[in-house]
Scaffold this motif. Structure first.
Motif, PDB file in Angstrom:
ATOM      1  N   VAL A 211       0.843  -1.188   0.000  1.00  0.00           N
ATOM      2  CA  VAL A 211       0.000   0.000   0.000  1.00  0.00           C
ATOM      3  C   VAL A 211       0.880   1.240   0.000  1.00  0.00           C
ATOM      4  CG1 VAL A 211      -1.732   1.309   1.289  1.00  0.00           C
ATOM      5  CG2 VAL A 211      -1.861  -1.185   1.212  1.00  0.00           C
ATOM      6  N   LEU A 212       0.565   2.184  -0.892  1.00  0.00           N
ATOM      7  CA  LEU A 212       1.302   3.444  -0.965  1.00  0.00           C
ATOM      8  C   LEU A 212       0.452   4.553  -0.340  1.00  0.00           C
ATOM      9  CD1 LEU A 212       2.765   3.271  -4.592  1.00  0.00           C
ATOM     10  CD2 LEU A 212       3.860   2.634  -2.443  1.00  0.00           C
ATOM     11  N   LEU A 213       1.032   5.266   0.587  1.00  0.00           N
ATOM     12  CA  LEU A 213       0.332   6.348   1.273  1.00  0.00           C
ATOM     13  C   LEU A 213       1.092   7.660   1.091  1.00  0.00           C
ATOM     14  CD1 LEU A 213      -0.454   4.578   4.670  1.00  0.00           C
ATOM     15  CD2 LEU A 213      -2.004   4.881   2.736  1.00  0.00           C
ATOM     16  N   LYS A 214       0.371   8.760   1.149  1.00  0.00           N
ATOM     17  CA  LYS A 214       1.022  10.061   1.065  1.00  0.00           C
ATOM     18  C   LYS A 214       1.830  10.324   2.332  1.00  0.00           C
ATOM     19  CE  LYS A 214      -2.402  12.182  -1.994  1.00  0.00           C
ATOM     20  NZ  LYS A 214      -3.385  13.289  -2.172  1.00  0.00           N
ATOM     21  N   MET A 215       2.882  11.124   2.177  1.00  0.00           N
ATOM     22  CA  MET A 215       3.757  11.413   3.312  1.00  0.00           C
ATOM     23  C   MET A 215       2.995  12.054   4.469  1.00  0.00           C
ATOM     24  SD  MET A 215       7.112  13.871   3.568  1.00  0.00           S
ATOM     25  CE  MET A 215       7.853  13.246   2.064  1.00  0.00           C
ATOM     26  N   GLY A 216       1.938  12.792   4.139  1.00  0.00           N
ATOM     27  CA  GLY A 216       1.178  13.474   5.181  1.00  0.00           C
ATOM     28  C   GLY A 216       0.640  12.541   6.245  1.00  0.00           C
ATOM     29  N   TYR A 217       0.291  11.308   5.845  1.00  0.00           N
ATOM     30  CA  TYR A 217      -0.198  10.345   6.827  1.00  0.00           C
ATOM     31  C   TYR A 217       0.887  10.014   7.849  1.00  0.00           C
ATOM     32  CZ  TYR A 217      -4.432   9.502   4.079  1.00  0.00           C
ATOM     33  OH  TYR A 217      -5.623   9.652   3.437  1.00  0.00           O
ATOM     34  N   PHE A 218       2.102   9.783   7.372  1.00  0.00           N
ATOM     35  CA  PHE A 218       3.205   9.451   8.273  1.00  0.00           C
ATOM     36  C   PHE A 218       3.510  10.628   9.196  1.00  0.00           C
ATOM     37  CE2 PHE A 218       3.726   6.573   4.692  1.00  0.00           C
ATOM     38  CZ  PHE A 218       4.008   5.367   5.312  1.00  0.00           C
ATOM     39  N   CYS A 219       3.456  11.849   8.661  1.00  0.00           N
ATOM     40  CA  CYS A 219       3.686  13.034   9.490  1.00  0.00           C
ATOM     41  C   CYS A 219       2.601  13.152  10.557  1.00  0.00           C
ATOM     42  CB  CYS A 219       3.714  14.288   8.623  1.00  0.00           C
ATOM     43  SG  CYS A 219       5.100  14.362   7.466  1.00  0.00           S
ATOM     44  N   GLN A 220       1.366  12.866  10.161  1.00  0.00           N
ATOM     45  CA  GLN A 220       0.259  12.923  11.117  1.00  0.00           C
ATOM     46  C   GLN A 220       0.467  11.920  12.248  1.00  0.00           C
ATOM     47  OE1 GLN A 220      -3.474  11.072   9.977  1.00  0.00           O
ATOM     48  NE2 GLN A 220      -4.629  12.821  10.765  1.00  0.00           N
ATOM     49  N   TRP A 221       0.889  10.716  11.906  1.00  0.00           N
ATOM     50  CA  TRP A 221       1.107   9.688  12.933  1.00  0.00           C
ATOM     51  C   TRP A 221       2.262  10.063  13.854  1.00  0.00           C
ATOM     52  CZ3 TRP A 221       1.016   5.447   8.587  1.00  0.00           C
ATOM     53  CH2 TRP A 221      -0.284   5.347   8.095  1.00  0.00           C
ATOM     54  N   LEU A 222       3.296  10.675  13.297  1.00  0.00           N
ATOM     55  CA  LEU A 222       4.422  11.107  14.130  1.00  0.00           C
ATOM     56  C   LEU A 222       3.983  12.206  15.089  1.00  0.00           C
ATOM     57  CD1 LEU A 222       7.414  10.895  14.809  1.00  0.00           C
ATOM     58  CD2 LEU A 222       7.898  12.506  12.956  1.00  0.00           C
ATOM     59  N   GLU A 223       3.163  13.127  14.628  1.00  0.00           N
ATOM     60  CA  GLU A 223       2.668  14.196  15.490  1.00  0.00           C
ATOM     61  C   GLU A 223       1.775  13.642  16.594  1.00  0.00           C
ATOM     62  OE1 GLU A 223       0.773  17.103  13.049  1.00  0.00           O
ATOM     63  OE2 GLU A 223       2.590  17.571  11.907  1.00  0.00           O
ATOM     64  N   ILE A 224       0.921  12.701  16.247  1.00  0.00           N
ATOM     65  CA  ILE A 224       0.057  12.076  17.255  1.00  0.00           C
ATOM     66  C   ILE A 224       0.899  11.384  18.318  1.00  0.00           C
ATOM     67  CG2 ILE A 224      -1.544  10.157  17.607  1.00  0.00           C
ATOM     68  CD1 ILE A 224      -2.892  10.919  14.976  1.00  0.00           C
ATOM     69  N   THR A 225       1.938  10.689  17.869  1.00  0.00           N
ATOM     70  CA  THR A 225       2.812   9.983  18.803  1.00  0.00           C
ATOM     71  C   THR A 225       3.512  10.956  19.740  1.00  0.00           C
ATOM     72  OG1 THR A 225       3.176   8.205  17.199  1.00  0.00           O
ATOM     73  CG2 THR A 225       4.779   8.415  18.981  1.00  0.00           C
ATOM     74  N   GLY A 226       4.048  12.037  19.174  1.00  0.00           N
ATOM     75  CA  GLY A 226       4.712  13.029  20.013  1.00  0.00           C
ATOM     76  C   GLY A 226       3.766  13.655  21.011  1.00  0.00           C
ATOM     77  N   ASN A 227       2.541  13.937  20.574  1.00  0.00           N
ATOM     78  CA  ASN A 227       1.535  14.521  21.455  1.00  0.00           C
ATOM     79  C   ASN A 227       1.226  13.592  22.621  1.00  0.00           C
ATOM     80  OD1 ASN A 227      -0.576  15.914  22.612  1.00  0.00           O
ATOM     81  ND2 ASN A 227      -1.898  15.849  20.836  1.00  0.00           N
ATOM     82  N   TYR A 228       0.976  12.327  22.315  1.00  0.00           N
ATOM     83  CA  TYR A 228       0.596  11.390  23.369  1.00  0.00           C
ATOM     84  C   TYR A 228       1.712  11.194  24.382  1.00  0.00           C
ATOM     85  CZ  TYR A 228      -0.217   7.109  25.902  1.00  0.00           C
ATOM     86  OH  TYR A 228      -0.349   6.197  26.906  1.00  0.00           O
ATOM     87  N   TYR A 229       2.917  10.881  23.911  1.00  0.00           N
ATOM     88  CA  TYR A 229       4.004  10.580  24.842  1.00  0.00           C
ATOM     89  C   TYR A 229       4.345  11.787  25.703  1.00  0.00           C
ATOM     90  CZ  TYR A 229       5.037   5.931  22.993  1.00  0.00           C
ATOM     91  OH  TYR A 229       4.967   4.599  22.649  1.00  0.00           O
ATOM     92  N   THR A 230       4.356  12.980  25.117  1.00  0.00           N
ATOM     93  CA  THR A 230       4.658  14.175  25.912  1.00  0.00           C
ATOM     94  C   THR A 230       3.609  14.372  27.003  1.00  0.00           C
ATOM     95  OG1 THR A 230       5.654  15.212  23.959  1.00  0.00           O
ATOM     96  CG2 THR A 230       5.148  16.639  25.813  1.00  0.00           C
ATOM     97  N   ALA A 231       2.329  14.232  26.629  1.00  0.00           N
ATOM     98  CA  ALA A 231       1.257  14.399  27.609  1.00  0.00           C
ATOM     99  C   ALA A 231       1.272  13.293  28.657  1.00  0.00           C
ATOM    100  CB  ALA A 231      -0.092  14.435  26.901  1.00  0.00           C
ATOM    101  N   ALA A 232       1.532  12.053  28.224  1.00  0.00           N
ATOM    102  CA  ALA A 232       1.514  10.922  29.156  1.00  0.00           C
ATOM    103  C   ALA A 232       2.664  10.997  30.148  1.00  0.00           C
ATOM    104  CB  ALA A 232       1.575   9.608  28.372  1.00  0.00           C
ATOM    105  N   ILE A 233       3.848  11.366  29.672  1.00  0.00           N
ATOM    106  CA  ILE A 233       5.018  11.462  30.560  1.00  0.00           C
ATOM    107  C   ILE A 233       4.791  12.555  31.593  1.00  0.00           C
ATOM    108  CG2 ILE A 233       7.461  12.094  30.632  1.00  0.00           C
ATOM    109  CD1 ILE A 233       7.697  10.792  27.819  1.00  0.00           C
ATOM    110  N   ALA A 234       4.338  13.725  31.123  1.00  0.00           N
ATOM    111  CA  ALA A 234       4.093  14.831  32.044  1.00  0.00           C
ATOM    112  C   ALA A 234       2.951  14.503  33.000  1.00  0.00           C
ATOM    113  CB  ALA A 234       3.787  16.103  31.255  1.00  0.00           C
TER     114      ALA A 234
END
Length: 726
Positions: A211-234
């Motif tokens: 499956v080929l996906l646009k780069m925007g999807y990967f960027c979105q997933w990276l942003e979601i990951t950063g958001n969650y871990y930062t909030a969860a750690i704090a």
């Protein structure tokens, strides 16, 4: 035989009854014979087939039980009893059941004995039947883990469902739901790590099943990951968990870094994927070194942007959590303590401007984008300071480029890790501000993450603004926080444990920084009010607190240069706060005394406050008394009430006995027949002279008490006279 041949419902019930009778008689073989016969005669009867399955479980024949259950799942797809059992079994397998007993263990063993095809079929059926989105997603995750080739289809379906839920209710430092965790910890890594999920435009020869996906999807997933871990750690730390939270045995920051490196490889971010400097296990210092060496003015790259953003949030949190003492120290944790910052006794610190040296307050213009560079131990340097748009023009004078970060105060210290975190976070923010595209994207990301509600991040931004000398901006923000303090006592970023005490401590930190900036900007009227309010917060049993806080041992070192920008981390303990306020007040009073040398109130208040640095200020104190002897009088009634240092009491006695002095008033009004102040006039009123000496002797007996107690009482009771209109 005739009954069995009739193949009626009654016959079927009779056979099952005979089987159960043999089973009660512990005749397992007889029971098996009857149930096998029943299965042969009535293959479409669910009850017969189900009883055979339960017989295998009772006999601990789990392999046979698995085969029978697989057959049941094929023949009877919608039977309520079967559905309930399969859903319970899948819940155990997917980790949805917390307490695993003997029955749950049997269900898991039966599932493990299924063939891969049956396992996949059962999980898919349950994923379709689960009404709860979390359980449905957990089943999908289990399918992807067991059958990686399903990631392009099932994984993307799970991502679509969970991402929608994520944006409808994004995580905050106090609210990270299980759905958030499932999406970030399980689904995103499984999908991005799949060889069959590729980024469009960066796959050389994709195969039909990929499956080929646009780069925007990967960027979105990276942003979601950063958001969650930062909030969860704090959130974990702010709710009182003083041990760093781990996710599958690793920190959230490591998980973010590994995901970013994986996505970099898929999306063709060559600066990262081919870099010899950074990798999945690279340290924050290595990542900043990578950013620092990137050529300025080159094409805007997505990869470095995410490196800078994620590193900024990590370092900002590491700095904040270290200076606020949110985690156990390594000494408290013992062996196996995680890497990172360390605080000797979990002291809470606050960054403030130190103006305790020199003769004038530092009135400087603020800066925008000050870069930090090494300049010896604990020091940083930046370029020339420039004026910010939202600040008034300050008095122009030569300003050194030196910015001193003093992270050592007296006998308590924060390790060098806090300094490193502050520097890297500041540099990352400057990197993001260096390009308009980066800046706009960072602002977009911050809005999506809801960082304006992250109290800890706003606190770090205040420290960063203080470093950049944006004093008026800081005053405006802190004043708003102080005013809102009483309106909202349900701050989301404060621990539940001892919430009231922690909240008072937060108010103290706000007021200290506000006081610091008011004094730097010479808003002395507001500073005088803040000092009284701040000292009033201290508990009544200040003596016992001071007795365990290091007392007289605490000290604040001075800047190397008169015009240097000198910042210190101040421990949020009464002893250090009183000394800090006292030094600020001394600084202002010295300026006021220079302009009004004959003002006895200024001299008296200076003498009281200089007890904090008696050895350092001994010569200055002596000059003050000599000036009063030369003038021939000294009138400040509250003086003796707050003096406990023997050297100063001796100076007062010398002043009283001096032949050059005609009038000394250093004790307050008392109730007497004449309702007069106690006035000493040399050689005229011996009784009052003797009473003054008795008062001095009484104060000498207090020499063992911490001087901070007297200073605290003074600051809370008397109004400082450095306000111009006084």
């Amino acid at each position: 035989v005739n009954k069995m041949a009739s193949a009626s419902t009654e016959d079927c019930v009779w056979v099952v009854k005979e089987c159960k009778a043999r089973l009660r008689a512990q005749n397992k073989f007889g029971a098996k014979a009857w149930i096998i016969t029943a299965r042969s005669l009535y293959p479409q009867n669910f009850d017969v087939q189900w009883d055979m399955f339960m017989l295998h479980i009772n006999c601990r024949e789990l392999q046979d039980a698995s085969e029978t259950l697989a057959e049941l799942c094929t023949k009877f797809t919608d039977h309520p009893k079967l559905d309930a059992y399969i859903l319970d079994m899948t819940s155990c397998v997917c980790g949805l059941v917390e307490d695993i007993g003997s029955e749950e263990k049997i269900k898991m063993d039966i599932f493990q004995n299924f063939s891969p095809e049956v396992q996949k079929m059962v999980l898919q059926q349950c994923a379709a039947k689960f009404k709860d989105s979390y359980k449905k997603s957990k089943a999908m995750v289990e399918i992807i883990k067991r059958f990686p080739h399903t990631a392009p289809k099932i994984g993307l379906d799970a991502l679509e469902t969970l991402c929608k839920s994520f944006y409808e209710s994004p995580p905050s430092p106090m609210e990270c739901t299980p759905l958030h965790k499932l999406l970030v910890v399980d689904v995103i890594p499984l999908v991005t790590g799949s060889r069959d999920v590729l980024a469009e435009g960066f796959a050389a020869r994709p195969e039909p099943h990929q499956v080929l996906l646009k780069m925007g999807y990967f960027c979105q997933w990276l942003e979601i990951t950063g958001n969650y871990y930062t909030a969860a750690i704090a959130g974990s730390a702010l709710q009182g968990d003083r041990t760093p939270v781990l996710f599958d045995g690793r920190t959230g920051w490591d998980a973010i870094n590994e995901l970013m490196y994986t996505i970099a490889g898929k999306c063709g971010w060559r600066e990262i994927s081919r870099s010899k400097v950074i990798g999945p296990k690279s340290t924050p210092k290595q990542r900043w070194g990578f950013l620092e060496k990137l050529p300025r003015g080159s094409d805007i790259a997505i990869g470095p942007f995410y490196v800078a953003v994620l590193l900024y949030f990590q370092m900002a949190w590491e700095y904040y959590s270290t200076i606020k003492g949110l985690y156990y120290s390594k000494q408290q944790l013992g062996e196996g303590a995680p890497e990172g910052g360390d605080v000797s006794d979990n002291t809470c610190w606050v960054l403030v401007e130190d103006c305790s040296t020199g003769t004038q307050f530092t009135t400087t213009t603020p800066t925008e984008g000050v870069a930090v560079g090494e300049s010896g131990s604990g020091q940083t340097q930046g370029p020339s300071l420039s004026q910010s748009k939202d600040e008034p023009v300050a008095k122009k004078r030569k300003v050194d480029n030196e910015v001193i970060l003093d992270f050592h105060t007296g006998n308590i210290q924060v390790d060098q890790y806090a300094i490193e975190c502050f520097k890297i976070a500041l540099n990352c923010k400057n990197f993001l501000n260096s390009d308009i595209t980066y800046r706009d994207e960072f602002n977009r990301l911050s809005k999506v993450w809801g960082t304006e509600e992250w109290l800890w991040l706003k606190s770090f931004e205040i420290d960063m603004a203080l470093y950049n000398r944006e004093y008026f901006t800081i005053i405006e923000r802190l004043q708003k926080w102080k005013e809102d303090y009483g309106k909202d006592t349900n701050s989301n970023d404060l621990p539940d444990v001892e919430k009231k005490n922690k909240y008072d401590e937060w108010l103290v930190q706000v007021m200290i920084q506000l006081l610091s900036c008011c004094l730097v900007t010479k808003d002395l009227a507001k500073a005088a009010i803040l000092i009284k309010e701040l000292v009033a917060i201290f508990p009544e049993d200040l003596m016992s607190l001071l007795g365990t806080s290091g007392g007289r041992k605490a000290s604040i070192s001075g800047a190397k240069s008169k015009h240097a920008h000198h910042l210190i981390l101040l421990p949020c303990q009464p002893v250090h706060i009183i000394r800090f306020i006292g030094r600020y007040a001394v600084r202002a009073l010295k300026d006021f005394h220079t302009q009004n040398p004959q003002n006895d109130t200024a001299v008296g208040q200076l003498i009281i406050l200089l007890q904090l640095d008696l050895l350092k200020e001994e010569t200055y104190i002596r000059r003050l008394f000599q000036a009063k002897i030369k003038e021939g009088s000294f009138i400040y009634p509250p003086l003796l009430k707050y003096i406990t240092q023997v050297q100063i009491l001796e100076e007062i006695a010398g002043l009283v006995h001096s032949e050059s002095v005609d009038k000394v008033i250093v004790i307050p009004e008392v109730e007497s027949e004449t309702q007069r102040r106690k006035t000493v006039t040399r050689g005229v009123n011996k009784e009052k002279h003797d009473e003054l000496m008795i008062t001095i002797q009484r104060q000498i007996k207090k020499w063992k008490e911490p001087v901070e107690v007297a200073i605290s009482n003074f600051l809370q009771t008397e109004m400082l006279c450095f306000i111009p209109d006084n």
